[in-house]
Design a protein around this motif. Structure first.
Motif, short mmCIF file in Angstrom:
data_model
loop_
_atom_site.label_atom_id
_atom_site.label_comp_id
_atom_site.label_asym_id
_atom_site.label_seq_id
_atom_site.Cartn_x
_atom_site.Cartn_y
_atom_site.Cartn_z
N UNK A 1 37.89 41.59 25.07
CA UNK A 1 37.60 40.63 26.13
C UNK A 1 37.74 39.20 25.63
N UNK A 2 37.21 38.97 24.41
CA UNK A 2 37.26 37.62 23.86
C UNK A 2 38.71 37.18 23.74
N UNK A 3 39.57 38.10 23.27
CA UNK A 3 40.98 37.76 23.10
C UNK A 3 41.60 37.46 24.45
N UNK A 4 41.28 38.32 25.43
CA UNK A 4 41.89 38.17 26.74
C UNK A 4 41.43 36.90 27.45
N UNK A 5 40.13 36.58 27.27
CA UNK A 5 39.63 35.38 27.91
C UNK A 5 40.04 34.14 27.15
N UNK A 6 40.65 34.33 25.97
CA UNK A 6 41.12 33.19 25.20
C UNK A 6 40.00 32.38 24.59
N UNK A 7 38.95 33.08 24.15
CA UNK A 7 37.83 32.36 23.53
C UNK A 7 38.25 31.79 22.18
N UNK B 1 48.53 44.47 27.60
CA UNK B 1 47.58 43.37 27.48
C UNK B 1 47.85 42.51 26.26
N UNK C 1 45.53 36.18 25.44
CA UNK C 1 45.00 35.15 26.34
C UNK C 1 46.11 34.42 27.09
N UNK D 1 46.87 38.52 32.62
CA UNK D 1 46.32 39.87 32.74
C UNK D 1 44.80 39.82 32.74
N UNK D 2 44.17 40.68 33.57
CA UNK D 2 42.73 40.91 33.47
C UNK D 2 42.49 42.36 33.12
N UNK D 3 41.33 42.62 32.50
CA UNK D 3 41.04 43.96 32.01
C UNK D 3 39.67 44.41 32.46
N UNK E 1 35.17 33.91 32.86
CA UNK E 1 36.51 34.12 33.41
C UNK E 1 37.14 32.82 33.89
N UNK F 1 34.50 38.97 37.79
CA UNK F 1 35.18 38.16 36.78
C UNK F 1 36.70 38.24 36.98
N UNK G 1 39.25 35.07 37.68
CA UNK G 1 40.35 34.80 36.74
C UNK G 1 41.69 34.62 37.45
#
Lengths: 541, 241, 333
Positions: free
Chosen positions: A170-176, B54, B77, B81-83, B103, B151, B155
């Protein structure tokens, strides 16, 4: 999710364990306050006492802050790099300092940091003309960091590794960004365990004795423990020793109470998620930073240990290993370490079990809550009662009933049990809590209880943390010297005692060899304690 | 909520990847704006397929394309894409509002009034109005997944990947969640890929199916065709539940 | 669980009965006396050859622990003989009332300074001395004054008088030489003290690790390295003012039920058979005649021109005040 009977048993068992602790300590204290012993000769509230108290708190506080402050970046780096070369071995090495008698570690540290040590050689090579002198507060802090940073680091890495893999995805995806990951994910996980680790380290440092004297550079560096030792061993003033011990307990209890007022982070309920490798920290700067952190910590750990090994291999190891005295000491130490660590494990399970049961109770009521709080702090406060006080008190009590090695064995095992308790609880509590949450409802709904639950449900899940806790406790007991000082008998000689006795009759080479063997033994124990973690660490998500 | 960006077609072009002893060879097209179900026995590589899309896994060979854009070198990032996972979608120590707000803005800066409103609106949309300050441990499993959906909404990404999002819920709740998903999909028109073990869910939700086994894609076809593929023992076994 | 645990441990631990034999002589001593390489095993063997009895050593850490142990046990002590107190502890030991006059002829025993007592009999002695590493230090201090006022960058490790007998020895040594000015002397010496260790072992470990060129030990310490290791690297510095002496003594315990046997042991202790064992096992000077000459290395040891020994009563009366003086001087910043 327990039946009423089970709840009653759990709380009752915890209460008994608690009572056993209290009675054990209280009887020793009572024995030393007996009227037929001479009353204290010297006045107590002297400027000397105040100075010693102040220094005790100062060095313990600073040592704790430094150990934890430095352990955080190292633990973060290690957690972020599950495939760092040799990571598992670094974590295992971190268990070794705990099993080393303080003097052995001090001599290893001096080989690196001393006036003639490697660091000074290096600095002199760079043109510095005066050697850097570590003796003083600096030396004490250095030694305490050497002992406690690895301890803090292991506990923190364990806690970070328990975070579910989804978090990293999630952190990677949200770009934290790294700072956000630290504040939103890593810090909340660490802050839950920091008060516990902090109090543990604070107390270990507050009661430090040999390290403080050897590296402190003079009597300005004196802890209460030194004063207690002096009062009991040298002046034979048990009343004074007890008063000092009570002061030590009282003041530290106040510190703990203040710490406990800090807002405790909410216990996050996570299920063991998927294993995932960490996706953050891919940047070059981050990789370099982590590598530097890990390497610095490893060097800090490895150099003194290396000095111990280097000195040790030059000893006549075969001669030592084949001597009867060594084998007897090994057998004695193993017996003591095994019995005390198993005892500590059983006591801890009882105490934790009771605490978790109280926590699950819907409306616990004040007495139960108080009990739970007492169960949480009592094992820690036990650390503050100097072993020499416990030993002397019980020696007085049991003298009429028994003598010789059996008395010594019983006392040493009991005292080591108490000393190991806080460590075992630290390791076991999170695991037991998680296990309860995962299986509590299911086992209750299936009606599995008693031995069936312990054997079929608890054993498979808790065997690893239990082994880890055992290895902690055994290392601790292997390195312990304090408990036997006053009533050792010639047919009860532990390994550190054996080492010291060689050292006290000029046999430094033998002592070096024994230090190496002791360190190796601790490493073997840790290997057993951490077996099976390798596969988990390398599995793919 | 309205259409976000143009929902892309996802293409895996001769993608190769080795994980441990398993060698993946994946080649498929996932139609734009549709719900595609990924099915197959456990260990078939369904999660790995999502991870490739992803960006959690990088192929050793081949490309991942969103429409004609090559996203292979992009960090997770940077992909639109959302997961949603089966579990642990929420940070347990952060409240519902913060979990959704991540998000909008994953940094630590405070949200402005319009962004705060968007978060609250998304929560209303998934049926969690007024739950902003609850902590995840105090929510039910279904509520936690709704927060994850909220979320996804804020996003506003055109691709939604879901890894067995409803598997931990009981059957009644699964129905509710499936209809919530359908509704959200109608509104956003995003490209949805959902891994599922449940043949009912597959029938109800998807228009296309990817059927995988042992690191390979065996079938890629419309759901109707897949349902009639009962001549394949693996498919009939799957459909039997 | 907890309720059964501790009693269980104790039951197991104490269930083992002690071996009983008639004519057992119980000797309390310190640990390095009974170690494999210490005098204990040989002493036991030699004495048992003549007495038709069994010698049972009970060993604690050191002389200080020995006294504490006796105080703890009081009238119920099993000891027949206590061996290993030193003259500084003798005053306190006597005050416990646990020792009685031995009534033996101690003519065979003579120690520098002429210590003589009706309760305690010396069996060996050594002088405190500053040991130096000849490899890193070419000109050792020639007097205590030299040590106090010399080059502060040449360090020494000493022991803490609050926790160790050599530490107390140095305290008394400085007091004997400097008297009223001892505090001032300590303030100067402090500059040269690298660190203060809790006991002899820690200090000596630092010294042999090469961390520091000087350590407080005994005039007899070089004998060990020369005899056992054939190594003349570590030598004692002879101090012009003289050296403070440590005399180790043994005494007869009042409660002993076998006083005749105990006295026989004390007589044996004064004889060459016992005294021969001491030099190369306890690494101290024998207090009585030996049958064989000492190893040649002992001839190379420093022979103090003057011996300091304070009256034990004076030590007991002033110890706390002197330690406070030391603390003040050593803690200045």
């Amino acid at each position: 999710m327990l039946t009423t009977a089970e709840r009653r048993t759990a709380i009752g068992t915890g209460l008994s364990a608690f009572a056993a602790l209290v009675v054990f300590v209280a009887l020793a204290v009572y024995a030393l306050f007996r009227p037929d012993l001479p009353p204290s000769q010297t006045s107590f509230w002297t400027p000397y006492t105040m100075r010693v108290l102040r220094f005790t708190l100062l060095q313990a506080g600073l040592s704790t802050l430094l150990s934890i402050g430095l352990a955080v970046p190292v633990a973060l780096a290690l957690a972020r790099r599950p495939r760092f070369p040799g990571r598992l071995w670094i974590l295992r090495l971190m268990a070794v300092p705990m099993g080393l008698p303080a003097l052995v570690a001090a001599l290893g540290l001096i080989t690196v940091w001393g006036t003639q040590g490697m660091v000074n050689d290096l600095l002199l090579g760079f043109g510095l003309d005066e050697p850097v002198n570590i003796y003083g507060l600096g030396g004490i802090l250095l030694a305490h960091v050497f002992f406690n940073l690895p301890l803090a680091c292991r506990l923190m890495v364990a806690s970070l590794d328990r975070l579910p893999g989804e978090y990293w995805m999630l952190a990677a995806q949200l770009g934290m960004k790294p700072a956000v990951i630290f504040l939103r994910i890593e810090w909340p996980a660490l802050s839950r365990i920091l008060p516990g680790i902090g109090t543990l380290i604070f107390m270990l440092c507050a009661t430090s004795f040999t390290l403080v004297l050897v590296l402190g550079g003079g009597p300005a560096a004196t802890t209460l423990e030194v004063a207690i030792y002096q009062a009991l061993r040298f002046d034979f003033d048990p009343a004074r020793a007890m008063t000092l011990a009570l002061l030590q307990i009282g003041v530290t209890a106040v510190v703990l109470a203040v710490l406990s007022l800090l807002p405790a982070a909410e216990e996050a309920s996570v299920t063991t998620g998927r294993r995932s490798r960490r996706l953050d920290g891919r940047g070059t700067a981050s990789v370099i930073w982590d590598a530097v952190m890990i390497c610095c910590a490893t060097l800090m750990l490895l150099l003194p240990l290396g000095a111990i090994v280097w000195a040790g291999v030059r000893a006549d190891l075969t001669g030592l290993l084949t001597s009867t005295a060594f084998r007897q000491a090994l057998a004695t130490s193993t017996m003591v370490a095994l019995s005390s660590s198993i005892a500590a494990l059983l006591l801890s399970v009882a105490i934790i079990g009771a605490r978790l049961t109280v926590r699950e109770t819907k409306t616990p009521g004040k007495p139960l809550l108080a009990l739970s709080a007492a169960l949480g702090t009592a094992p820690l406060l036990v650390l503050l009662v100097p072993p020499v006080v416990l030993g002397t008190g019980w020696f007085l009590l049991l003298r009429p009933l028994a003598s010789g090695s059996s008395l010594t064995a019983g006392l040493v095992v009991s005292i080591n049990t108490l000393m190991a308790l806080p460590f075992v609880i630290r390791v076991l509590e999170p695991a037991m809590q998680e296990h309860r949450r995962k299986t509590g409802r299911l086992t209750a709904s299936l009606g599995i209880s008693g031995w069936a639950r312990i054997w079929r449900i608890d054993r498979p899940a808790l065997i690893r943390p239990a082994l880890l806790a055992l290895s902690f406790a055994m290392s601790l007991s292997l390195g312990d010297l304090g408990a036997v000082a006053l009533f050792a008998s010639n047919d009860f000689v532990t390994l550190p005692w054996h080492l010291y006795s060689r050292l006290s009759s000029y046999r430094t080479a033998d002592a070096d060899g024994l230090a190496l063997l002791l360190g190796a033994l601790c490493l073997v124990l840790t290997l057993i304690g951490t077996s099976g973690y390798e596969r988990r660490g390398n599995s793919h998500g | 909520m309205g259409n976000i960006l143009e929902a892309p077609e996802i293409r895996l072009d001769a993608v190769e990847l080795t994980l441990g002893a398993t060698r993946f060879r994946l080649d498929c097209r996932i139609p734009a704006g549709a719900i595609t179900a990924v099915a197959g026995p456990s260990g078939a590589g369904k999660s790995t397929l999502l991870n490739l899309i992803a960006g959690f896994e990088t192929p050793t060979n081949g490309r991942v394309l969103f429409d004609e854009k090559d996203v292979t070198p992009l960090h997770p990032s940077e992909r639109p894409v959302s997961l949603v996972f089966q579990d642990n979608n929420l940070f347990g120590h952060l409240d519902v509002f913060t979990n959704v707000a991540l998000g909008v803005r994953p940094s630590l800066r405070r949200l402005g009034p319009p962004e705060r409103e968007a978060v609250s609106a998304a929560l209303v949309h998934v049926g969690l109005a007024g739950m902003e300050h609850r902590l995840p441990p105090s929510l039910s499993g279904g509520e936690r997944q709704r927060v994850a959906f909220a979320r996804v909404l804020v996003r506003r990404k055109p691709v939604l990947l879901m890894d067995e999002p409803f598997a931990a819920l009981d059957p009644g709740l699964r129905l509710d969640m499936a209809s919530l998903l359908s509704q959200l999909h109608r509104e956003t028109g995003s490209t949805v890929v959902i891994v599922t073990h449940d043949p009912e869910e597959l029938r109800r939700l998807s228009t296309h199916v990817l059927f995988m086994d042992r690191a390979n894609i065996l079938l890629q076809e419309p759901t109707a065709d897949f349902l009639s593929h009962t001549d394949m023992p693996m498919v009939s076994q799957f459909l039997a539940g | 669980m907890g309720k059964f645990l501790l009693p269980l441990i104790f039951a197991v631990a104490f269930g083992l009965p002690a071996k009983a034999q008639d004519q057992v002589l119980t000797v309390y001593t310190y640990e390095s006396f009974t170690a494999d390489w210490g005098p204990g095993p040989k002493v036991k063997q030699k004495f048992e050859e003549t007495c038709s009895c069994t010698v049972n050593f009970v060993a604690v850490a050191d002389g200080v622990a020995l006294l504490s142990r006796l105080k703890l046990e009081g009238q119920s002590s099993q000891a027949d003989v206590v061996l290993g107190l030193d003259t500084n502890l003798a005053g306190e030991a006597k005050a416990t009332g646990l020792f009685e006059p031995h009534g033996l002829d101690t003519g065979a025993i003579s120690v520098p300074g002429g210590y003589r007592d009706d309760v305690f009999i010396p069996y060996d002695y050594g002088h405190f001395a500053v040991l130096y590493d000849t490899e890193t230090m070419k000109t050792p201090p020639a007097s205590l004054k030299d040590l106090v006022e010399g080059d502060a960058s040449r360090k020494i490790v000493i022991q803490d008088p609050r926790t160790s007998t050599p530490g107390l020895g140095l305290l008394l040594w400085v007091k004997a030489v400097y008297g009223e000015d001892a505090g001032e002397a300590w303030s100067k010496l402090r500059q040269r003290v690298l660190t203060v260790t809790p006991g002899w072992s820690e200090a000596y470990g630092l010294f042999t690790k090469g961390e520091v060129p000087m350590v407080l030990s005994y005039t007899t310490s070089p004998a060990y390295h020369m005899v056992a290791e054939d190594n003349a690297r570590y030598q004692a510095a002879a101090f012009a003012e003289g050296h403070y002496i440590q005399i180790e003594v043994a005494g007869l315990v009042t409660m002993s039920r076998q006083k005749e046997l105990a006295k026989e042991f004390l007589r044996f202790m004064m004889s060459p058979a016992f005294q021969d064992i001491i030099p190369t096992t306890n690494w101290m000077m024998p207090a009585g005649e030996t049958a064989e000459p000492l190893p040649p290395a002992f001839d190379r040891l420093v022979k103090p021109a003057k011996t300091f020994l304070m009256d034990p009563a004076e030590v007991a009366a002033n110890r706390q005040a002197w330690i406070d003086e030391w603390l003040t001087a050593m803690s200045e910043r």
